[in-house]
Design an enzyme around this catalytic site. Structure first.
Site, PDB file in Angstrom:
ATOM      1  N   CYS A 159       0.875  -1.174   0.000  1.00 30.36           N
ATOM      2  CA  CYS A 159       0.000   0.000   0.000  1.00 30.36           C
ATOM      3  C   CYS A 159       0.915   1.227   0.000  1.00 30.36           C
ATOM      4  CB  CYS A 159      -0.849  -0.078   1.276  1.00 30.36           C
ATOM      5  SG  CYS A 159      -2.059   1.201   1.445  1.00 30.36           S
ATOM      6  N   CYS A 345      -7.667   5.941  -6.401  1.00 33.48           N
ATOM      7  CA  CYS A 345      -7.046   6.320  -5.134  1.00 33.48           C
ATOM      8  C   CYS A 345      -6.718   7.804  -5.190  1.00 33.48           C
ATOM      9  CB  CYS A 345      -5.787   5.478  -4.939  1.00 33.48           C
ATOM     10  SG  CYS A 345      -5.021   5.789  -3.366  1.00 33.48           S
TER      11      CYS A 345
HETATM   12  C1  LIG Z   1      -2.886   4.632   5.686  1.00 33.38           C
HETATM   13  C2  LIG Z   1      -3.793   4.096   4.628  1.00 33.38           C
HETATM   14  C3  LIG Z   1      -4.306   4.963   3.669  1.00 33.38           C
HETATM   15  C4  LIG Z   1      -5.139   4.479   2.671  1.00 33.38           C
HETATM   16  N1  LIG Z   1      -5.614   5.357   1.726  1.00 33.38           N
HETATM   17  C5  LIG Z   1      -6.479   4.916   0.796  1.00 33.38           C
HETATM   18  C6  LIG Z   1      -7.024   5.812  -0.166  1.00 33.38           C
HETATM   19  O1  LIG Z   1      -6.697   6.998  -0.201  1.00 33.38           O
HETATM   20  N2  LIG Z   1      -7.934   5.327  -1.052  1.00 33.38           N
HETATM   21  C7  LIG Z   1      -8.307   4.005  -1.035  1.00 33.38           C
HETATM   22  O2  LIG Z   1      -9.134   3.614  -1.857  1.00 33.38           O
HETATM   23  N3  LIG Z   1      -7.789   3.118  -0.158  1.00 33.38           N
HETATM   24  C8  LIG Z   1      -6.891   3.550   0.755  1.00 33.38           C
HETATM   25  N4  LIG Z   1      -6.373   2.675   1.667  1.00 33.38           N
HETATM   26  C9  LIG Z   1      -6.851   1.281   1.653  1.00 33.38           C
HETATM   27  C10 LIG Z   1      -8.176   1.168   2.423  1.00 33.38           C
HETATM   28  O3  LIG Z   1      -8.039   1.749   3.688  1.00 33.38           O
HETATM   29  C11 LIG Z   1      -8.530  -0.302   2.516  1.00 33.38           C
HETATM   30  O4  LIG Z   1      -8.844  -0.745   1.205  1.00 33.38           O
HETATM   31  C12 LIG Z   1      -9.750  -0.558   3.400  1.00 33.38           C
HETATM   32  O5  LIG Z   1      -9.594  -0.045   4.686  1.00 33.38           O
HETATM   33  C13 LIG Z   1      -9.956  -2.062   3.459  1.00 33.38           C
HETATM   34  O6  LIG Z   1     -11.110  -2.341   4.179  1.00 33.38           O
HETATM   35  P1  LIG Z   1     -11.215  -3.667   5.069  1.00 33.38           P
HETATM   36  O7  LIG Z   1     -12.646  -3.725   5.495  1.00 33.38           O
HETATM   37  O8  LIG Z   1     -10.624  -4.801   4.345  1.00 33.38           O
HETATM   38  O9  LIG Z   1     -10.276  -3.375   6.324  1.00 33.38           O
HETATM   39  P2  LIG Z   1     -10.385  -2.250   7.454  1.00 33.38           P
HETATM   40  O10 LIG Z   1     -11.026  -1.015   6.942  1.00 33.38           O
HETATM   41  O11 LIG Z   1      -9.015  -2.134   8.006  1.00 33.38           O
HETATM   42  O12 LIG Z   1     -11.345  -2.893   8.556  1.00 33.38           O
HETATM   43  C14 LIG Z   1     -11.034  -4.096   9.214  1.00 33.38           C
HETATM   44  C15 LIG Z   1     -11.763  -4.149  10.556  1.00 33.38           C
HETATM   45  O13 LIG Z   1     -11.684  -5.472  11.103  1.00 33.38           O
HETATM   46  C16 LIG Z   1     -11.368  -5.416  12.485  1.00 33.38           C
HETATM   47  N5  LIG Z   1     -10.687  -6.677  12.870  1.00 33.38           N
HETATM   48  C17 LIG Z   1      -9.459  -7.088  12.504  1.00 33.38           C
HETATM   49  N6  LIG Z   1      -9.179  -8.297  13.023  1.00 33.38           N
HETATM   50  C18 LIG Z   1     -10.261  -8.661  13.741  1.00 33.38           C
HETATM   51  C19 LIG Z   1     -10.590  -9.806  14.543  1.00 33.38           C
HETATM   52  N7  LIG Z   1      -9.736 -10.837  14.689  1.00 33.38           N
HETATM   53  N8  LIG Z   1     -11.785  -9.845  15.157  1.00 33.38           N
HETATM   54  C20 LIG Z   1     -12.672  -8.830  15.027  1.00 33.38           C
HETATM   55  N9  LIG Z   1     -12.415  -7.723  14.286  1.00 33.38           N
HETATM   56  C21 LIG Z   1     -11.235  -7.643  13.650  1.00 33.38           C
HETATM   57  C22 LIG Z   1     -10.453  -4.191  12.558  1.00 33.38           C
HETATM   58  O14 LIG Z   1     -10.384  -3.653  13.869  1.00 33.38           O
HETATM   59  C23 LIG Z   1     -11.139  -3.232  11.591  1.00 33.38           C
HETATM   60  O15 LIG Z   1     -12.151  -2.503  12.239  1.00 33.38           O
HETATM   61  C24 LIG Z   1      -5.483   3.109   2.642  1.00 33.38           C
HETATM   62  C25 LIG Z   1      -4.959   2.228   3.600  1.00 33.38           C
HETATM   63  C26 LIG Z   1      -4.109   2.707   4.570  1.00 33.38           C
HETATM   64  C27 LIG Z   1      -3.533   1.758   5.589  1.00 33.38           C
END
Ligand SMILES: Cc1cc2nc3c(=O)[nH]c(=O)nc-3n(C[C@H](O)[C@H](O)[C@H](O)COP(=O)(O)OP(=O)(O)OC[C@H]3O[C@@H](n4cnc5c(N)ncnc54)[C@H](O)[C@@H]3O)c2cc1C
Length: 419
Positions: A159, A345
């Site tokens: 990322c 993005c």
């Molecule tokens: C710093 C940063 C900047 C970014 N900027 C962009 C951007 O500008 N544009 C873009 O499109 N994408 C961006 N991304 C990517 C984007 O944030 C991710 O695509 C998105 O957050 C993915 O969603 P997710 O639901 O997979 O994970 P997340 O949003 O991380 O959510 C996962 C959730 O699961 C919970 N969890 C984890 N493990 C467990 C467990 N064992 N039991 C219960 N709960 C659990 C966590 O606490 C969290 O709340 C960025 C990522 C980062 C790190």
């Protein structure tokens, strides 16, 4: 009646439970489990780390939002999954499901390089709210007693956008405070070239990012193989060293330990392989969305890196999976859907910004081309990023997944979430 469980209430999990609730009659039970009581809009964390906004601005309390929409809420960490018995262990409670959607995002592989990370090492990260808070505290201390600044990512990272954003915003902040001439900034990346972003062949992205880094007097190290970090120096495998006073290095991501401990369920990094429907190939009741899903890099690079899994891709995966479960349950009659995996993005660079568009994220296996691949620059990108953050939070407050006008706006840009 079916019981559908979603693990993780982030950018993937929360819109997906809203979409499931929209598609399924109330006799089907939907349970959302997360280890955090608050939803965080992760893409804005670079701003939090540089003290440009408060963390509170991008967080929402999940329980009242989901409970009033008839979604069962469970605050806890999933420690075990039994895909054969269709059971989940949340601390000491066992939950049985008909369908489970894993949306846990990334576990940070801070042990990939010794000395990496704020708890176990000497570098900062902005990948979760807790780390962004720590990075912001360290940033205040750095401004009071500055020195060389190093920003980037270690081998295996996937990322890169937030690292570029952090470097450019740090540059702007230091200029505003009239400290920039005393502080060197080095951008260090395992990407083969600037603007590769883990996917390559991104049209003008390399030229644009290279030009911006040069214009802002940021030193660049590409193909960087960081192998060790001491409290004040980064060591590369080619014997190069980078002294630092503040370093923000993005770690590699991996799947959560409760998936990694099941033999044969995931790839070696703990990411879930899924079919175009979002289902695990061996367990039709197990779905994955977001960062936890396996997407193999389109090309081999000299230093290993991964493919970014962006917010738009994650939402598309969630919408497709909710639709497919509703089809399986016979609540809608339609063909099954798959995410388009198109990525837009928005990276805020302070005075300007860059919109990276890759549709789809992986180029065609035969032609090596994408339908669209472009990097666009302008101040409008920074404004759009703030506007999108506020729009996303508004949606989450009001229980909307992807409203019709958002789908229409994406269509206007020649994009879609699902097919
Ligand atoms: C710093 C940063 C900047 C970014 N900027 C962009 C951007 O500008 N544009 C873009 O499109 N994408 C961006 N991304 C990517 C984007 O944030 C991710 O695509 C998105 O957050 C993915 O969603 P997710 O639901 O997979 O994970 P997340 O949003 O991380 O959510 C996962 C959730 O699961 C919970 N969890 C984890 N493990 C467990 C467990 N064992 N039991 C219960 N709960 C659990 C966590 O606490 C969290 O709340 C960025 C990522 C980062 C790190």
């Amino acid at each position: 009646m079916a019981h559908i469980v979603v693990i993780g209430a982030g950018i993937g999990g929360l819109p997906t439970v809203y979409e499931l609730r929209r598609l399924l009659p109330s006799h089907h039970q939907i349970t959302l489990i997360s280890n955090q009581p608050l939803f965080t809009f992760i893409p804005s964390l670079p701003w939090v780390a540089l003290n440009l906004i408060s963390l509170q601005r991008i967080q929402l309390e999940i329980e009242p939002l989901v409970k009033k929409r008839g979604i069962h809420w469970l605050l806890g960490t999933v420690t075990k999954l039994d895909p054969k018995r269709q059971q989940i262990t949340v601390e000491d409670e066992i939950i049985t499901y008909d369908y489970v959607i894993v949306a846990t995002g990334a576990e940070l592989a801070l042990d990939a390089v010794s000395g990496l990370g704020p708890e176990t090492g000497s570098t900062q990260s902005i990948c979760n709210p807790h780390h962004a808070k720590q990075a912001s505290q360290a940033w205040s201390e750095f401004l009071a007693d500055p020195g060389p600044l190093v920003v980037g990512a270690v081998p295996g990272a996937s990322c890169f956008g937030p690292a570029y954003e952090f470097a450019m915003l740090a540059d702007q902040t230091l200029r505003r405070l009239q400290q920039r001439d005393r502080i060197s900034i080095t951008f260090v990346t395992p990407e083969p070239y600037l603007g590769h972003l883990g996917i390559g062949s991104m049209a003008n992205s390399q030229a644009l990012v290279t030009e911006l880094m040069a214009a802002h007097n940021i030193n660049v190290l590409e193909n960087a193989d960081i192998c060790h970090i001491s409290p004040d120096t980064i060591y590369l495998s080619n014997s190069q060293t980078l002294p630092f006073k503040y370093a923000m290095l993005l770690p590699p991501f991996r799947g959560p330990s409760f998936l990694r401990q099941i033999p044969g369920l995931t790839d070696e990094k703990g990411f879930l392989p899924v079919l175009p429907t979002g289902q695990h190939p061996d367990y039709p009741s197990l779905y994955g969305i977001g960062v936890v899903v396996q997407i193999n890099p389109p090309e081999v690079t000299p230093i290993p890196i991964g493919v970014p899994k962006t917010g738009q891709m994650t939402e598309g995966m969630g919408m497709a999976v909710a639709h497919n479960i509703a089809c399986e349950l016979g609540e809608i009659s339609s063909h099954l859907m798959s995410p388009t995996l198109e990525a837009m993005c928005l990276a805020d660079f302070g005075q300007t910004g860059v919109c990276f568009l890759a549709a789809p994220i992986l180029p065609d296996a035969i032609t090596g081309q994408r339908r669209k691949a472009i990097a666009l620059q302008g101040k409008w990108v920074s404004w759009s990023k703030t506007a999108f953050e506020q729009f996303f939070l508004f949606k989450m407050r009001h229980g909307w997944s992807v409203p019709w006008f958002e789908r229409l706006a994406l269509q206007g840009l020649g994009l879609s979430l699902v097919q």
